[in-house]
Design a protein around this motif. Structure first.
Motif, PDB file in Angstrom:
ATOM      1  N   ASP A 374      77.690   2.039 -18.604  1.00 18.07           N
ATOM      2  CA  ASP A 374      78.751   1.044 -18.781  1.00 18.07           C
ATOM      3  C   ASP A 374      79.866   1.642 -19.632  1.00 18.07           C
ATOM      4  OD1 ASP A 374      77.394  -1.129 -17.416  1.00 18.07           O
ATOM      5  OD2 ASP A 374      76.072  -1.216 -19.164  1.00 18.07           O
ATOM      6  N   PHE A 375      81.038   1.022 -19.571  1.00 12.99           N
ATOM      7  CA  PHE A 375      82.159   1.464 -20.387  1.00 12.99           C
ATOM      8  C   PHE A 375      81.912   1.195 -21.869  1.00 12.99           C
ATOM      9  CE2 PHE A 375      84.309   1.279 -16.288  1.00 12.99           C
ATOM     10  CZ  PHE A 375      85.121   2.385 -16.344  1.00 12.99           C
ATOM     11  N   ALA A 376      81.190   0.119 -22.157  1.00 10.46           N
ATOM     12  CA  ALA A 376      80.863  -0.239 -23.539  1.00 10.46           C
ATOM     13  C   ALA A 376      79.697  -1.223 -23.479  1.00 10.46           C
ATOM     14  CB  ALA A 376      82.072  -0.839 -24.256  1.00 10.46           C
ATOM     15  N   ASN A 377      79.346  -1.806 -24.601  1.00 14.27           N
ATOM     16  CA  ASN A 377      78.259  -2.784 -24.642  1.00 14.27           C
ATOM     17  C   ASN A 377      78.755  -4.096 -25.252  1.00 14.27           C
ATOM     18  OD1 ASN A 377      78.628  -1.766 -27.178  1.00 14.27           O
ATOM     19  ND2 ASN A 377      76.457  -1.592 -27.678  1.00 14.27           N
ATOM     20  N   THR A 378      80.004  -4.436 -24.949  1.00 17.14           N
ATOM     21  CA  THR A 378      80.613  -5.637 -25.525  1.00 17.14           C
ATOM     22  C   THR A 378      79.894  -6.909 -25.100  1.00 17.14           C
ATOM     23  OG1 THR A 378      82.734  -4.467 -25.415  1.00 17.14           O
ATOM     24  CG2 THR A 378      82.804  -6.830 -25.871  1.00 17.14           C
ATOM     25  N   ILE A 379      79.536  -6.989 -23.802  1.00 20.54           N
ATOM     26  CA  ILE A 379      78.892  -8.182 -23.252  1.00 20.54           C
ATOM     27  C   ILE A 379      77.482  -7.799 -22.812  1.00 20.54           C
ATOM     28  CG2 ILE A 379      79.105 -10.088 -21.618  1.00 20.54           C
ATOM     29  CD1 ILE A 379      82.033  -9.242 -21.232  1.00 20.54           C
ATOM     30  N   PRO A 380      76.437  -8.288 -23.478  1.00 22.44           N
ATOM     31  CA  PRO A 380      75.068  -7.932 -23.091  1.00 22.44           C
ATOM     32  C   PRO A 380      74.792  -8.264 -21.622  1.00 22.44           C
ATOM     33  CG  PRO A 380      75.070  -9.052 -25.210  1.00 22.44           C
ATOM     34  CD  PRO A 380      76.465  -9.154 -24.671  1.00 22.44           C
ATOM     35  N   GLY A 381      74.186  -7.304 -20.911  1.00 22.58           N
ATOM     36  CA  GLY A 381      73.870  -7.499 -19.509  1.00 22.58           C
ATOM     37  C   GLY A 381      75.019  -7.208 -18.571  1.00 22.58           C
ATOM     38  N   HIS A 382      76.230  -7.095 -19.084  1.00 20.51           N
ATOM     39  CA  HIS A 382      77.412  -6.867 -18.259  1.00 20.51           C
ATOM     40  C   HIS A 382      78.136  -5.576 -18.611  1.00 20.51           C
ATOM     41  CE1 HIS A 382      77.595 -10.865 -16.253  1.00 20.51           C
ATOM     42  NE2 HIS A 382      76.970 -11.262 -17.348  1.00 20.51           N
ATOM     43  N   GLY A 383      77.925  -5.040 -19.799  1.00 18.21           N
ATOM     44  CA  GLY A 383      78.628  -3.835 -20.219  1.00 18.21           C
ATOM     45  C   GLY A 383      79.869  -4.165 -21.019  1.00 18.21           C
ATOM     46  N   GLY A 384      80.932  -3.399 -20.779  1.00 16.69           N
ATOM     47  CA  GLY A 384      82.169  -3.599 -21.517  1.00 16.69           C
ATOM     48  C   GLY A 384      83.113  -4.542 -20.794  1.00 16.69           C
ATOM     49  N   ILE A 385      84.248  -4.800 -21.418  1.00 15.50           N
ATOM     50  CA  ILE A 385      85.271  -5.643 -20.803  1.00 15.50           C
ATOM     51  C   ILE A 385      85.783  -4.991 -19.523  1.00 15.50           C
ATOM     52  CG2 ILE A 385      87.542  -6.683 -21.124  1.00 15.50           C
ATOM     53  CD1 ILE A 385      85.419  -8.009 -22.780  1.00 15.50           C
ATOM     54  N   MET A 386      85.936  -3.671 -19.538  1.00 12.46           N
ATOM     55  CA  MET A 386      86.417  -2.965 -18.356  1.00 12.46           C
ATOM     56  C   MET A 386      85.445  -3.097 -17.196  1.00 12.46           C
ATOM     57  SD  MET A 386      89.055  -1.298 -17.351  1.00 12.46           S
ATOM     58  CE  MET A 386      89.447  -0.563 -15.770  1.00 12.46           C
ATOM     59  N   ASP A 387      84.144  -3.209 -17.478  1.00 11.49           N
ATOM     60  CA  ASP A 387      83.157  -3.391 -16.422  1.00 11.49           C
ATOM     61  C   ASP A 387      83.361  -4.716 -15.703  1.00 11.49           C
ATOM     62  OD1 ASP A 387      81.090  -1.094 -16.629  1.00 11.49           O
ATOM     63  OD2 ASP A 387      81.347  -1.736 -18.700  1.00 11.49           O
ATOM     64  N   ARG A 388      83.893  -5.711 -16.380  1.00 21.42           N
ATOM     65  CA  ARG A 388      84.122  -7.027 -15.786  1.00 21.42           C
ATOM     66  C   ARG A 388      85.491  -7.134 -15.131  1.00 21.42           C
ATOM     67  NH1 ARG A 388      80.647  -8.532 -13.747  1.00 21.42           N
ATOM     68  NH2 ARG A 388      79.886  -6.435 -14.107  1.00 21.42           N
ATOM     69  N   PHE A 389      86.431  -6.277 -15.511  1.00 23.66           N
ATOM     70  CA  PHE A 389      87.797  -6.413 -15.027  1.00 23.66           C
ATOM     71  C   PHE A 389      88.218  -5.265 -14.124  1.00 23.66           C
ATOM     72  CE2 PHE A 389      87.804  -9.443 -18.431  1.00 23.66           C
ATOM     73  CZ  PHE A 389      88.723 -10.411 -18.051  1.00 23.66           C
ATOM     74  N   ASP A 390      87.281  -4.425 -13.696  1.00 22.49           N
ATOM     75  CA  ASP A 390      87.655  -3.296 -12.840  1.00 22.49           C
ATOM     76  C   ASP A 390      88.209  -3.771 -11.494  1.00 22.49           C
ATOM     77  OD1 ASP A 390      85.238  -4.282 -12.007  1.00 22.49           O
ATOM     78  OD2 ASP A 390      84.110  -2.442 -12.320  1.00 22.49           O
ATOM     79  N   CYS A 391      87.677  -4.872 -10.967  1.00 21.81           N
ATOM     80  CA  CYS A 391      88.194  -5.411  -9.704  1.00 21.81           C
ATOM     81  C   CYS A 391      89.428  -6.284  -9.915  1.00 21.81           C
ATOM     82  CB  CYS A 391      87.118  -6.229  -8.995  1.00 21.81           C
ATOM     83  SG  CYS A 391      85.614  -5.314  -8.605  1.00 21.81           S
ATOM     84  N   GLN A 392      89.548  -6.884 -11.104  1.00 27.87           N
ATOM     85  CA  GLN A 392      90.655  -7.797 -11.358  1.00 27.87           C
ATOM     86  C   GLN A 392      91.994  -7.072 -11.323  1.00 27.87           C
ATOM     87  OE1 GLN A 392      90.356 -10.884 -11.366  1.00 27.87           O
ATOM     88  NE2 GLN A 392      88.387 -11.506 -12.173  1.00 27.87           N
ATOM     89  N   TYR A 393      92.039  -5.838 -11.814  1.00 22.30           N
ATOM     90  CA  TYR A 393      93.309  -5.124 -11.862  1.00 22.30           C
ATOM     91  C   TYR A 393      93.820  -4.812 -10.457  1.00 22.30           C
ATOM     92  CZ  TYR A 393      92.896  -4.594 -16.896  1.00 22.30           C
ATOM     93  OH  TYR A 393      92.817  -4.844 -18.235  1.00 22.30           O
TER      94      TYR A 393
END
Length: 451
Positions: A374-393
Motif C-alpha cells: 500500500d502507499f501508506a497505512n492511513t486507513i486500516p484494511g484499505h492502505g493510504g489515501i492514495m490507495d482509495r483515490f487512485d481511480c478518482q483522479y
C-alpha cells in the motif's frame, strides 16, 4: 583486439552473474506463470526496499475479529472502515461546497505526501540535498498557480473590490512563474556531482506526482463549481464500483483479470459494471430533483458566501422518452419519465466501471515496482489515501472533459465580469456593437435604438 578483450571481460562477468539471474527468473516464472524479461530478472541493485507500513488496525477490531481467518478478518475490517468513510462523505456533503473544497485540498496534500515519502524512502540513503524541501516548495507553487486562477475566475467581483487581490490577480501568472523559476534555480544549485542521475530522477518524480495529483484535484474543484451533482455522482460511482467489484470478486471470483492486481477477477469486474450503472441511474434520479445538488456553485458578493440556488436547466427537468420496441414488449411501457442527466449518468458510471479501474491497475504496477503493498497505512484494511483515490483522479479528468465537450455552454455572468473589467470607452463600444446587432436581428426596434 581491445574490443575483443572488452567482450571477453563482459562475457565472463555475465557468466559469473548467471546463476543468481537464473534463480530470480525461475522464481518469477513460478510466481507469474511466464518468464520475465531481462530487465525484470535483474535485481534492483543499489535501490533500497521501501519499509512495509505497520498494521494500524484498531485494537478493538483486532480483539473482536481474532477468531476469524485472515481472509474474513480483512473482509470485516474493510467493510467497517468503508461504512465509516461513507458516513464521513455524507457529513461533508451536508456541510456544503466550501468544506468539500477544503477536503479535496487536504486529500491532495496527503496523496502527494504518500508518493513523495516512497521516493524519499527509496533514495534516502543517498542523502540527496533539498529533495523533500524542493518537493513541497513545488507543490506550493503549483497550488498557488491553479487556485489563483480559480479565485480570479469564480470570485472576480471580490478580487476587483480588494486592491491587494486585484494586484495579485493582475500579475498572477508572472508571480507563479517567478516562484517556479526560484525553485528551478534552487534545484540546479543543489546538484551534487556524484548524484546527478538520482537527483534528476527525483526531479522528474516530483513533477509527475504534481501532474497526477494536483492537476486532477484542481479539475475536481472545477467540476464542483458546475454543480455538486457533477462532484457527488462520479465519486459515488467509483466508490460503488470499488465496493461491488470487491463483493462480486470475493464471493464469485474465479477468473483472474490482470496480473498487475492478482486479486481482481472478471466476475468482480463484470458484476461491478452492472451494479454501478444501475446505481448511477438511481442516484441521479434522486439528486436531480434538488436544487442544492444541481445548481452551479456561485459566490454571492452581497453575503460573501457560496450559493447553490437557481432555476434548474433542462438537464434536470423530467421529460418523457419513448422506449425501444424490445423494451416496450418486455416492460409494457411505451414511454418512461426521467431526467436527461440520468442518460449522462450512464456514461459516467460506465467510465467509472470500465476505465476507472485502470487507475487502480496503474497504482498496482507502481506499488509492485517498489515492492510495497500500500502507499501508506492511513486507513486500516484499505492502505493510504492514495490507495482509495487512485481511480478518482482518472474519473475527475473524464468528468471535466465530458462537461466541456457535451454540457457547458457560454456563461453570461463570466462574460459580464470580463466586460466590467474593461475601460469605459471599450464598454461603450461593445454596448453599441451589441445594440446594433440586436436591432439587425429584430430583437430591438429602431425607435429603441434611437432612444
Amino acid at each position: 583486439m581491445t574490443e575483443l578483450r572488452h567482450r571477453g571481460t563482459a562475457e565472463n562477468d555475465l557468466q559469473q552473474k548467471q546463476p543468481s539471474d537464473d534463480k530470480c527468473s525461475d522464481a518469477d516464472a513460478r510466481t507469474d506463470g511466464e518468464a520475465p524479461s531481462d530487465s525484470e530478472a535483474k535485481p534492483d541493485s543499489g535501490v533500497p526496499d521501501v519499509p512495509p507500513p505497520a498494521d494500524d488496525t484498531p485494537e478493538v477490531l483486532n480483539k473482536a475479529l481474532s477468531g476469524l481467518s485472515s481472509r474474513w478478518r480483512n473482509w470485516w475490517v474493510r467493510g467497517i472502515l468503508t461504512l465509516a468513510m461513507i458516513s464521513f462523505f455524507f457529513i461533508i456533503i451536508y456541510l456544503g461546497p466550501l468544506v468539500l473544497m477544503m477536503i479535496v485540498l487536504c486529500v491532495q496534500i496527503k496523496c502527494f505526501q504518500e508518493i513523495i515519502t516512497i521516493g524519499y524512502s527509496v533514495y534516502h540513503s543517498y542523502h540527496l540535498p533539498w529533495f523533500r524541501t524542493l518537493s513541497w516548495y513545488f507543490l506550493l507553487c503549483v497550488n498557488y498557480f491553479f487556485y489563483g486562477e480559480t479565485v480570479t475566475d469564480y470570485f472576480f467581483t471580490l478580487v476587483q473590490r480588494e486592491e491587494p487581490l486585484r494586484i495579485l490577480s493582475k500579475y498572477h501568472r508572472f508571480i507563479s512563474f517567478a516562484m517556479y523559476l526560484t525553485g528551478f534555480c534552487m534545484f540546479v544549485l543543489s546538484l551534487v556531482k556524484k548524484h546527478y542521475r538520482l537527483q534528476f530522477y527525483m526531479f522528474g518524480w516530483t513533477h509527475v506526482t504534481l501532474l497526477i495529483v494536483v492537476t486532477q484535484s484542481h479539475l475536481i474543484i472545477h467540476n464542483l463549481f458546475e454543480g455538486m451533482i457533477w462532484f457527488i455522482v462520479p465519486i459515488s460511482c467509483v466508490i460503488c464500483n470499488d465496493i461491488m467489484a470487491y463483493m462480486f470478486g470475493f464471493f464469485f471470483g474465479r477468473t483472474p483479470l490482470i496480473k498487475l492486481s492478482p486479486k481482481k477477477t472478471w466476475e468482480g469486474f463484470i458484476g461491478g459494471f452492472f451494479a454501478t450503472v444501475l446505481f448511477g441511474i438511481l442516484l441521479s434520479y434522486v439528486m436531480a430533483g434538488y436544487r442544492y445538488f444541481v445548481c452551479p456553485v456561485e459566490f454571492n458578493n452581497d453575503s460573501n458566501s457560496f450559493t447553490v440556488d437557481c432555476e434548474p436547466s433542462e438537464l434536470f427537468q423530467l421529460q418523457d422518452y419513448s422506449l425501444p420496441s424490445v423494451l416496450e414488449s418486455v416492460t409494457g411501457w411505451k414511454t418512461v419519465r426521467m431526467y436527461p442527466f440520468q442518460i449522462h449518468s450512464i456514461a459516467l458510471s460506465a467510465f467509472a466501471s470500465i476505465m476507472g479501474p485502470f487507475g487502480g491497475f496503474f497504482a498496482s504496477g507502481f506499488k509492485r515496482a517498489f515492492k510495497i503493498k500500500d502507499f501508506a497505512n492511513t486507513i486500516p484494511g484499505h492502505g493510504g489515501i492514495m490507495d482509495r483515490f487512485d481511480c478518482q483522479y482518472l474519473m475527475a479528468t473524464f468528468v471535466n472533459v465530458y462537461i466541456a465537450s457535451f454540457i457547458r455552454g457560454p456563461n453570461p455572468s463570466k462574460v459580464i465580469q470580463q466586460l466590467l473589467a474593461l475601460r469605459l470607452d471599450q464598454q461603450l463600444h461593445i454596448f453599441n456593437s451589441l445594440k446594433a446587432h440586436l436591432t439587425e436581428k429584430g430583437l430591438l426596434s429602431a425607435n429603441e435604438e434611437a432612444a
